[in-house]
Structures are given as structure tokens and as C-alpha cells.
Design an enzyme around this catalytic site. Structure first.
Site, PDB file in Angstrom:
ATOM      1  N   THR A   1     -25.852  -3.791 -30.313  1.00 27.38           N
ATOM      2  CA  THR A   1     -24.492  -3.279 -30.487  1.00 27.38           C
ATOM      3  C   THR A   1     -23.525  -4.417 -30.762  1.00 27.38           C
ATOM      4  OG1 THR A   1     -24.915  -1.393 -29.038  1.00 27.38           O
ATOM      5  CG2 THR A   1     -22.617  -1.997 -29.385  1.00 27.38           C
TER       6      THR A   1
ATOM      7  N   ARG B   1      -6.808  -1.704 -26.117  1.00 30.22           N
ATOM      8  CA  ARG B   1      -5.693  -2.006 -27.021  1.00 30.22           C
ATOM      9  C   ARG B   1      -4.794  -0.798 -27.268  1.00 30.22           C
ATOM     10  NH1 ARG B   1     -10.299  -3.525 -28.971  1.00 30.22           N
ATOM     11  NH2 ARG B   1     -10.365  -2.013 -30.676  1.00 30.22           N
TER      12      ARG B   1
ATOM     13  N   HIS C   1       0.828  -1.196   0.000  1.00 29.38           N
ATOM     14  CA  HIS C   1       0.000   0.000   0.000  1.00 29.38           C
ATOM     15  C   HIS C   1       0.867   1.252   0.000  1.00 29.38           C
ATOM     16  CE1 HIS C   1      -3.822  -2.161   1.690  1.00 29.38           C
ATOM     17  NE2 HIS C   1      -3.389  -2.676   0.559  1.00 29.38           N
TER      18      HIS C   1
ATOM     19  N   ARG D   1     -11.451   2.809 -20.653  1.00 29.40           N
ATOM     20  CA  ARG D   1     -11.693   1.384 -20.426  1.00 29.40           C
ATOM     21  C   ARG D   1     -10.724   0.807 -19.396  1.00 29.40           C
ATOM     22  NH1 ARG D   1     -12.638  -1.193 -26.525  1.00 29.40           N
ATOM     23  NH2 ARG D   1     -14.648  -0.162 -26.947  1.00 29.40           N
TER      24      ARG D   1
ATOM     25  N   LEU E   1     -14.162  -4.900 -27.305  1.00 28.16           N
ATOM     26  CA  LEU E   1     -14.359  -4.285 -25.989  1.00 28.16           C
ATOM     27  C   LEU E   1     -13.136  -4.413 -25.082  1.00 28.16           C
ATOM     28  CD1 LEU E   1     -18.051  -5.351 -25.186  1.00 28.16           C
ATOM     29  CD2 LEU E   1     -17.236  -3.277 -26.330  1.00 28.16           C
TER      30      LEU E   1
ATOM     31  N   GLU F   1       1.345   3.678   2.139  1.00 36.24           N
ATOM     32  CA  GLU F   1       2.124   3.953   3.341  1.00 36.24           C
ATOM     33  C   GLU F   1       3.414   3.140   3.369  1.00 36.24           C
ATOM     34  OE1 GLU F   1      -2.284   3.973   4.665  1.00 36.24           O
ATOM     35  OE2 GLU F   1      -1.042   3.106   3.081  1.00 36.24           O
TER      36      GLU F   1
ATOM     37  N   ALA G   1     -20.829   8.437 -28.577  1.00 39.66           N
ATOM     38  CA  ALA G   1     -20.338   9.400 -29.558  1.00 39.66           C
ATOM     39  C   ALA G   1     -21.494   9.786 -30.463  1.00 39.66           C
ATOM     40  CB  ALA G   1     -19.197   8.802 -30.365  1.00 39.66           C
TER      41      ALA G   1
END
Length: 345
Positions: A194, A205, A44, A182, A202, A46, A152
Site C-alpha cells: 500500500t 487533512r 477533567h 483518522r 496518512l 468534573e 473501500a
């Protein structure tokens, strides 16, 4: 604390489902150490901060003040508790931006420090720190993923033309930005139409970082097996009305037709630790989140030089609150927040 937040942002796209955290160690107005949470499962902020202190300055650690953008953890997870390390190093003062809403922490880290005699100051740049980890806070406080709508559109407000041919709206530079988005989210969601029309992968890249988990709505299991996302070996979750099943990297999750899909999606995501979703579906799917009043951000990319004339109209948001706007080549990118969430942005 501003430096803590600056450092924390380096973890975007790499630390989820953990929050982004930065830490700075200061001795008499001189920074002697700094660090951030770099990767999920790794040390983490810290820990990295204290480890960064030069050997010649290590004797200064007990008399230094540790600034950290989120409450130090108090539980054993993938790493030991940071609060224990702070106590072990005998640091006398800790400044915390905001408390950690995760139930295993949620004030326990601050309490441990105080019980050890450490002075703890809280609430420094609290709003900014909560904004930085709005996904993390939404997930643990509202018990649902943080929802980002993205589409868009042409300058005259269409996301597709009359024909079935794919309408190319965005520029290459903007496409890279979308892939960066993404990389920063846990999952990405589209609908059946879609998936059929665009056959998208999806994945991320064009930007450094991991790809989001792919979520697809296919109520009647109409999607063909030869889609790119079904054949590239990466996980896909398919929400449908017919079955629960696992076929390789494809997981089928049955939804109830008598209940709201969005409500069922939220329950599934909370149960499976999915903290945020980038909704890249068509107008109908995007509008369903808007109409249900279940969204947090909307990112709208407008090609200012493209006019379509007629076709599929873009979704409509009522009373949006814009918090950011910029240009990318021919594209104007406007980011909106949900009006009811304005106080936490």
C-alpha cells in the site's frame, strides 16, 4: 447521564489517551453546571463542570448531585485528583456511570468519595458509558489496542483493479468522513505494498483534529526514501526484520520472524500507550487481522455505482454483526463489530 455522555463525545479526537468524560451538576432538577474533558492534559470534566457554575449559584454546589460518565480520578497525573475537588466542594451525592479500569483509579475514586461520607450511586447507563470509551477499556482490560479495519470496495467486491493504477472508489464526502475517523484514533497502519502503490500521507487533512501516529510494515526495508510520509517531518514507526534505530522522525522497530506480527504489534502498542489502530492496509494485511480473530470493528465503504469486474478481491469477514449503516453520496458505509464483542457495544 445521557447529557453527560453527549458532552463527553465533544472530546473525541482531542483527549486520547485519556477517556472521554462528561459531567453535569444538578440542583433540584435544574442543571447549574456542566462540562467535559476537552483536551489531553487539560482540566477533567468534573473540574470544568464545577467551574461553569454561575457565581450566583455557587452556594448550591454542596446540595447538588454530580453526574459523571466515568469514575472520578483518585491520582495525581497531569491534573490533581477530581475526587479531591468533589470532597473539597462538599458535594453530597455523586452518580457514576461506570468504573475506571485504569489501575491508578479502578475503584479508588469511588472509595475516596464514600470514605468522605458522599453518597455514590454507580452503574447508571453503564453499558453506554463503556461503549463510548471502548478503546480505553480495551487497552486497559485486554492489554492491547482497539482494532478498526477499514477498506473501500466496488459494488462487486473489489478493492483494486487488474492494473497498477490506483482505483478511486470513494466520494469526496466519504473521504472527509475517513479523515474524521483518522482524527479519532491513536494510530494508522498500512503494509509495504500500500505504501509503494498509493504513496499516502496518512494524515488528517479534511477534518479538525490531530493526525494519527503512522505505523508501516516494511519487513525487508524496501520502501524508498522519497515517500511522502518519510519526508513531511511527521513521525513514522517502521516495523521491520532488520534493525532497531531512530533517524529523525523515523523509528525502526525490529520484529521477530518466528513470532506473530500482530502479537508483537500489540505488545509494542501497549508498552507505548497506543490505544487504537485504524488499519487501512491492503487486502492481505486486513485479512490477517480477520483470520487471527484480532479485530473489534470493520468499516466497509461500498461504492454502489462502481463495478470493476475483476482485480483484487476485498477481505472477507465471517459472521459479522452490523451495528450501523448509512449512505454518503454514492457510497454505502457499513460498520460491523466482532461477534464476540457484541455484548460490550
Amino acid at each position: 447521564m445521557f447529557r453527560c455522555l453527549e458532552l463527553a463525545r465533544h472530546g473525541a479526537g482531542f483527549v486520547s489517551p485519556n477517556p472521554m468524560v462528561g459531567a453535569v451538576l444538578v440542583y433540584q432538577n435544574r442543571i447549574i453546571g456542566e462540562g467535559w474533558h476537552q483536551i489531553y492534559g487539560g482540566p477533567h470534566a468534573e473540574v470544568n463542570c464545577i467551574r461553569s457554575v454561575n457565581q450566583a449559584d455557587e452556594y448550591l454546589i454542596p446540595d447538588s448531585t454530580l453526574y459523571v460518565s466515568l469514575e472520578p480520578c483518585a491520582h495525581f497525573g497531569k491534573t490533581p485528583p477530581c475526587s479531591h475537588l468533589i470532597i473539597e466542594k462538599k458535594i453530597r451525592k455523586v452518580v457514576v456511570a461506570c468504573s475506571d479500569p485504569f489501575e491508578a483509579v479502578n475503584g479508588k475514586g469511588i472509595q475516596l468519595l464514600q470514605q468522605a461520607g458522599i453518597e455514590v450511586l454507580t452503574g447508571v447507563l453503564e453499558k453506554e458509558a463503556m461503549d463510548l470509551n471502548n478503546r480505553f477499556f480495551c487497552f486497559h482490560q485486554r492489554k492491547r489496542p482497539y482494532i478498526i479495519l477499514k477498506w473501500a470496495q466496488s459494488s462487486d467486491g473489489f478493492i483494486a483493479g487488474i492494473s497498477d493504477d490506483r482505483l478511486l472508489i470513494t466520494h469526496e464526502q466519504t473521504n472527509r468522513l475517513v479523515h474524521r475517523w483518522r482524527s479519532e484514533e491513536a494510530a494508522i497502519l498500512i503494509g509495504t505494498e500500500t505504501a509503494i502503490k498509493d504513496n499516502p500521507s496518512l494524515t488528517n487533512r479534511y477534518w479538525l483534529g490531530r493526525s494519527p501516529l503512522r505505523l508501516v510494515i516494511d519487513k525487508h526495508l524496501r520502501l524508498p526514501d522519497n515517500l511522502i510520509m518519510f519526508r513531511d517531518g511527521n513521525p513514522v514507526i517502521i516495523f521491520n526484520e532488520q534493525k532497531n534505530d531512530q533517524q529523525g522522525e523515523l523509528r525502526f522497530v525490529k520484529i521477530n520472524t518466528d513470532q506473530s506480527f500482530i502479537d508483537q504489534l500489540f505488545v509494542y502498542c501497549y508498552q507505548n500507550g497506543i490505544q487504537s489502530i485504524l488499519v487501512e492496509g491492503g487486502a492481505k494485511l486486513l485479512q490477517s487481522f480477520i483470520d487471527a480473530d484480532q479485530w473489534d470493528e470493520a468499516r466497509i465503504i461500498t461504492n454502489t455505482t462502481l463495478q470493476v469486474g475483476s482485480g483484487l478481491a476485498a477481505p472477507m469477514i465471517k459472521n459479522p454483526t452490523m451495528f450501523h449503516s448509512f449512505r454518503s453520496m454514492t457510497d454505502q458505509i457499513n460498520m460491523f463489530i466482532h461477534p464476540k464483542n457484541k455484548k460490550t457495544k
